[in-house]
Scaffold this motif. Structure first.
Motif, PDB file in Angstrom:
ATOM      1  N   ARG A 312       0.823  -1.094  -0.234  1.00  0.00           N
ATOM      2  CA  ARG A 312       0.108   0.114  -0.169  1.00  0.00           C
ATOM      3  C   ARG A 312       0.904   1.371  -0.055  1.00  0.00           C
ATOM      4  N   LYS A 313       0.801   2.261  -0.905  1.00  0.00           N
ATOM      5  CA  LYS A 313       1.481   3.138  -1.111  1.00  0.00           C
ATOM      6  C   LYS A 313       0.756   4.453  -1.290  1.00  0.00           C
ATOM      7  N   THR A 314       1.204   5.619  -0.744  1.00  0.00           N
ATOM      8  CA  THR A 314       0.651   6.776  -1.008  1.00  0.00           C
ATOM      9  C   THR A 314       1.448   7.969  -1.139  1.00  0.00           C
ATOM     10  N   ALA A 315       1.396   8.835  -2.080  1.00  0.00           N
ATOM     11  CA  ALA A 315       2.140   9.879  -2.283  1.00  0.00           C
ATOM     12  C   ALA A 315       2.036  10.829  -0.974  1.00  0.00           C
ATOM     13  N   ILE A 316       3.402  11.308  -0.344  1.00  0.00           N
ATOM     14  CA  ILE A 316       3.105  12.218   0.684  1.00  0.00           C
ATOM     15  C   ILE A 316       4.044  13.381   0.104  1.00  0.00           C
ATOM     16  N   ASN A 317       3.394  14.659   0.322  1.00  0.00           N
ATOM     17  CA  ASN A 317       3.954  15.912  -0.206  1.00  0.00           C
ATOM     18  C   ASN A 317       3.952  16.709   0.820  1.00  0.00           C
ATOM     19  N   GLY A 318       4.847  17.633   0.972  1.00  0.00           N
ATOM     20  CA  GLY A 318       5.038  18.809   1.737  1.00  0.00           C
ATOM     21  C   GLY A 318       5.118  20.061   1.307  1.00  0.00           C
ATOM     22  N   GLY A 388       7.529   2.183   4.803  1.00  0.00           N
ATOM     23  CA  GLY A 388       7.454   2.152   3.378  1.00  0.00           C
ATOM     24  C   GLY A 388       6.226   2.448   2.919  1.00  0.00           C
ATOM     25  N   GLY A 389       5.495   3.117   3.471  1.00  0.00           N
ATOM     26  CA  GLY A 389       3.950   3.362   3.097  1.00  0.00           C
ATOM     27  C   GLY A 389       3.843   4.437   2.085  1.00  0.00           C
ATOM     28  N   THR A 390       4.916   5.476   2.247  1.00  0.00           N
ATOM     29  CA  THR A 390       4.777   6.607   1.378  1.00  0.00           C
ATOM     30  C   THR A 390       5.953   6.744   0.342  1.00  0.00           C
ATOM     31  N   PHE A 391       5.674   7.638  -0.631  1.00  0.00           N
ATOM     32  CA  PHE A 391       6.882   8.021  -1.524  1.00  0.00           C
ATOM     33  C   PHE A 391       6.588   9.464  -1.800  1.00  0.00           C
ATOM     34  N   PHE A 392       7.883  10.152  -2.114  1.00  0.00           N
ATOM     35  CA  PHE A 392       7.785  11.468  -2.396  1.00  0.00           C
ATOM     36  C   PHE A 392       7.478  11.883  -3.905  1.00  0.00           C
ATOM     37  N   LEU A 393       6.848  12.741  -4.256  1.00  0.00           N
ATOM     38  CA  LEU A 393       6.701  13.026  -5.686  1.00  0.00           C
ATOM     39  C   LEU A 393       8.056  13.344  -6.150  1.00  0.00           C
ATOM     40  N   PRO A 394       8.053  13.129  -7.541  1.00  0.00           N
ATOM     41  CA  PRO A 394       9.366  13.694  -8.113  1.00  0.00           C
ATOM     42  C   PRO A 394       9.799  15.254  -8.112  1.00  0.00           C
ATOM     43  N   ILE A 395      10.948  15.465  -7.856  1.00  0.00           N
ATOM     44  CA  ILE A 395      11.459  16.855  -7.836  1.00  0.00           C
ATOM     45  C   ILE A 395      12.652  16.864  -8.737  1.00  0.00           C
ATOM     46  N   THR A 396      12.490  17.544  -9.889  1.00  0.00           N
ATOM     47  CA  THR A 396      13.444  17.792 -10.633  1.00  0.00           C
ATOM     48  C   THR A 396      13.530  19.196 -11.445  1.00  0.00           C
TER      49      THR A 396
END
Length: 436
Positions: A312-318, A388-396
């Motif tokens: 189970r994965k959710t984007a986490i954004n700050g 491991g439940g979150t992932f950061f949105l791509p920053i480029t």
């Protein structure tokens, strides 16, 4: 005692050596986009100016759709606000154009404790040892559903998903899809050409990240956006796992469980849900007050995102607060940003339960306020703390170009104009060419 001293230090008046205009008053222009957060930050400003009477905070709130255009224009003309609410997806362009101030020297000078923030957030706004903001809040994703339209809630807290048959998630969507004759998507006689209630409302204007939909399931399918994040230079939109995910979403449209992209309402998903014509959709924690607030037009509840082959994965954004590199008042601007990033302010924000603050004590305040109001929102914080439940949105770099290229490709797929694998391979080649 250490915390008390830290809060006291944040509220101490600015150093006497700070340059002041003749009338002894400095006005900092501060921009933000969320009208729901404005009252909380006004309270923070009131507390800040009590301790710093030579500084006034002037707020400008603009809706999201105009905010970034206005900010970009003002930055280009040299008339930018002293401080603005920043987004991880947008700030790289300000870094590359030298429009945003590196605050790392201030952080080191004042000994700011970066360990008080939600894990990983403090690193989002750092490049090459330079820091471009302090964390202010974070958000995660969940399922929101209309409790009157989702008849069977058994197992909603443990839904599964895969791109082949959709798992129990697709079954729940089908069971909540209803045609004009009252038949659900599980009925062999279901008429997909005459749908009264769609089981799922997708978001297709979702850029290159899919935060409000496909990105969460793609990562749950094993997809990764980049060679590294942040500041990677090679995207992976040609990954078959992403193509499989987009194909599954297209299948929902073909089955009649989701509206066709070219026929869906021009209203946002929140408004369509309020009309009672959508059963499920993805929702960010910033929408809690919209769905569970006193003005909600339907009765809603939240459930965790489904578990995919990779979990189970959710984007986490700050978000953070940025200082304009050309500000005439860098010391005052830093004092304001430091206060915004402190527990003294974020506990105020958390107590008003509009967002989850970046400081952990503010999160506890927010949870307590939601509980007192009878709102069950634990799914957002549970997933944020899950290993491991979150992932950061791509920053480029090249964020705007990447967003448009990928969104156009995905929209072409859901319109039936291109196959997923081919469209995403072409888009990926275009994206990666930007970094050569």
């Amino acid at each position: 005692m250490r915390r008390a001293l830290a809060v006291l230090a944040l509220l101490l008046p600015l150093a006497a050596c700070t340059a002041e205009p003749a009338d002894g008053k400095v006005t900092l222009n501060y921009w933000l986009w969320d009208d729901k957060q404005l009252p909380s930050y006004q309270t923070c400003a009131d507390e800040f100016t009590k301790a710093n009477p030579n500084v006034a905070i002037k707020f400008t709130q603009t809706a999201w759709s105009q905010y970034w255009q206005n900010l970009t224009t003002q930055l280009a003309s040299g008339g930018a606000p002293d401080v603005w609410t920043d987004h991880a997806s947008y700030y790289p362009q300000f870094v590359s154009s030298n429009q945003i101030l590196d605050i790392q020297p201030f952080v080191e000078r004042d000994g700011v404790d970066l360990g008080v923030y939600q894990a990983g957030l403090a690193d989002l706004f750092v490049k090459d040892g330079k820091r471009y903001g302090l964390p202010k809040d974070w958000d995660t994703m969940a399922l929101v559903y209309n409790t009157a339209l989702v008849k069977d809630t058994t197992g909603l807290d443990a839904l599964t998903w895969n791109p082949v048959d959709g798992g129990t998630f697709e079954r729940a969507i089908a069971a909540s899809t209803v045609d004009s004759q009252g038949r659900t998507g599980l009925d062999p006689a279901f008429d997909k050409a005459n749908v009264k209630v769609y089981g799922f409302l997708p978001e297709w204007a979702d850029g290159s990240q899919g935060q409000n939909g496909w990105g969460n399931l793609a990562v749950a399918n094993g997809f990764t956006f980049l060679d590294k994040n942040p500041w990677g230079t090679r995207y992976r939109y040609d990954d078959p796992k992403l193509a499989q995910t987009i194909a599954w979403f297209t299948h929902l449209i073909d089955a009649g469980y989701a509206p066709r992209f070219d026929k869906q309402s021009t209203l946002g998903r929140d408004a369509v849900m309020d009309q009672g014509t959508g059963a499920f959709t993805f929702a960010g924690s910033w929408t809690i007050s919209s769905y569970l607030g006193a003005n909600a037009k339907q009765k809603y509840a939240f459930a965790p995102l489904p578990t995919g082959p990779a979990g189970r994965k959710t984007a986490i954004n700050g978000l953070s607060d940025a200082i304009y590199a050309g500000t005439k008042h860098p010391d005052e601007a830093w004092a304001w940003v430091k206060f915004l990033g402190s527990a003294a302010c974020q506990d105020i924000v958390g107590g008003n339960a509009v967002v989850f603050p970046a400081v952990r004590s503010g999160v506890e305040k927010a949870l307590a306020a939601h509980k007192a109001a009878g709102r069950d929102v634990h799914v957002f914080t549970d997933q944020a703390s899950a290993p491991g439940g979150t992932f950061f949105l791509p920053i480029t770099d090249h964020g705007n170009e990447v967003s448009q290229i990928v969104q156009d490709a995905i929209q072409a797929v859901v319109l039936g104009q291109a196959a997923p694998a081919g469209a995403l391979k072409k888009a990926n080649d275009q994206v990666n060419a930007l970094f050569k």
